[in-house]
Design a protein around this motif. Structure first.
Motif, mmCIF file in Angstrom:
data_model
loop_
_atom_site.group_PDB
_atom_site.id
_atom_site.type_symbol
_atom_site.label_atom_id
_atom_site.label_comp_id
_atom_site.label_asym_id
_atom_site.label_seq_id
_atom_site.Cartn_x
_atom_site.Cartn_y
_atom_site.Cartn_z
ATOM 1 N N HIS A 263 -1.245 -4.787 -10.371
ATOM 2 C CA HIS A 263 -1.916 -6.031 -10.758
ATOM 3 C C HIS A 263 -2.022 -6.966 -9.558
ATOM 4 C CE1 HIS A 263 -2.036 -5.344 -15.049
ATOM 5 N NE2 HIS A 263 -0.790 -4.918 -15.017
ATOM 6 N N GLU B 19 -5.681 -4.021 -9.254
ATOM 7 C CA GLU B 19 -6.375 -4.410 -10.481
ATOM 8 C C GLU B 19 -6.416 -5.934 -10.439
ATOM 9 O OE1 GLU B 19 -4.252 -3.378 -14.065
ATOM 10 O OE2 GLU B 19 -5.967 -3.828 -15.339
ATOM 11 N N ASP C 138 -4.368 4.170 -16.648
ATOM 12 C CA ASP C 138 -3.649 2.894 -16.656
ATOM 13 C C ASP C 138 -2.165 3.158 -16.968
ATOM 14 O OD1 ASP C 138 -3.129 0.219 -16.444
ATOM 15 O OD2 ASP C 138 -4.058 -0.368 -18.335
ATOM 16 N N HIS D 271 1.750 3.299 -16.747
ATOM 17 C CA HIS D 271 2.735 2.335 -16.246
ATOM 18 C C HIS D 271 4.123 2.954 -16.084
ATOM 19 C CE1 HIS D 271 -0.243 -0.743 -17.076
ATOM 20 N NE2 HIS D 271 0.576 -1.682 -16.666
ATOM 21 N N HIS E 176 -6.965 4.216 -11.965
ATOM 22 C CA HIS E 176 -6.264 3.035 -12.478
ATOM 23 C C HIS E 176 -4.867 3.473 -12.908
ATOM 24 C CE1 HIS E 176 -6.304 -0.654 -15.425
ATOM 25 N NE2 HIS E 176 -5.190 -0.569 -14.717
ATOM 26 N N HIS F 35 -0.478 2.376 -12.424
ATOM 27 C CA HIS F 35 0.577 1.513 -11.885
ATOM 28 C C HIS F 35 1.767 2.373 -11.460
ATOM 29 C CE1 HIS F 35 -1.501 -2.196 -13.288
ATOM 30 N NE2 HIS F 35 -2.034 -1.310 -14.117
ATOM 31 N N HIS G 258 -10.540 -1.381 -18.910
ATOM 32 C CA HIS G 258 -10.292 -1.305 -20.365
ATOM 33 C C HIS G 258 -10.905 -2.414 -21.232
ATOM 34 C CE1 HIS G 258 -7.104 -4.009 -19.113
ATOM 35 N NE2 HIS G 258 -6.443 -3.042 -18.511
HETATM 36 FE FE FE2 Z 1 -3.680 -1.759 -15.468
#
Ligand code: FE2
Length: 239
Positions: A42, A79, A196, A198, A5, A7, A138
């Protein structure tokens, strides 16, 4: 290690700003021991990137990583936000979003931030009946799961996996998310950890999470977690 996961792709969602930042994130991940990243932009009402655009971005990034000598494998994913069952089914039929692997054994699903999607169980059953294990992103970050953990337990009982974010274990998503994430680990209700990430600030940091898990739940649980992550990794490679 696999980060399933992340980005890391730029110009799609609120992840990396540009290719330069994607490369920096990959460098941080590599140093942390991550050898494979599944890019998971996303997919929701406000961000719907066509798979072809994502493939192109991944090619660009792979090229840049080769140039820099960073040996990380990048594969595509999404996601997918549970906007509604119709949203999930219609876009699945159209092939608008990507599973975590070409075999469609795993999909990363995210709840809306405003409130729990009451159709979650129905949607997850639908995926499970097609041989796909949904992975709930999450859960510790959503107040409705913290207030009603039974909502999550019901999904887990169906066969849904949960993904806890390392930043939550580090307290970066607030004390409540930290506590709930740790409780889920102690209860054996966490199937995978991921970053996750970013940006270079909200960065890849998987090894730290693994160490915390070791302290909270012991070596056996960590090995089970790593085995599950390896199954996802191999599936992402089409094996
Ligand atoms: Fe995410």
């Amino acid at each position: 290690m696999l980060d399933m996961h992340c980005h890391i792709l730029s110009g799609i969602d609120d992840g990396a700003r540009d290719l330069k930042e994607s490369v920096k994130m990959a460098k941080i991940a590599y140093k942390d021991g991550i050898k494979h990243i599944i890019a998971t932009p996303h997919f929701c009402r406000s961000v719907m990137c066509e798979p072809d655009v994502q493939y192109q971005k991944i090619e660009e990034l792979r090229h840049a990583l080769r140039r820099e000598g960073i040996e990380i494998t990048i594969t595509p994913g999404n996601e997918v936000r549970l906007e509604s069952s119709e949203f999930v089914y219609v876009h699945e039929a159209a092939g608008d979003y990507l599973y975590l692997d070409p075999n469609k054994r795993f999909i990363l699903l995210e709840q809306r931030w405003s409130h729990y999607n009451e159709q979650s169980e129905e949607i997850c059953r639908w995926f499970l009946s097609r041989g796909t294990t949904p992975i709930m992103a999450h859960p510790e970050r959503h107040d409705f799961f913290r207030e009603q953990p039974e909502l999550l337990v019901r999904l887990i009982d169906l066969g849904v996996w949960t993904q806890v974010t390392v930043d939550s274990l580090l307290g970066k998503n607030g004390a409540e998310a930290e506590q709930f994430a740790k409780m889920l680990i102690r209860r054996g209700q966490v199937h995978v950890l991921a970053t996750d990430a970013h940006s270079v600030k909200r960065k890849p940091n998987l090894s730290h999470g693994i160490r915390i898990m070791q302290q909270l739940a012991g070596e056996e649980q960590v090995q089970a977690l790593l085995t599950r992550m390896e199954i996802i990794r191999q599936s992402a490679l089409g094996e």
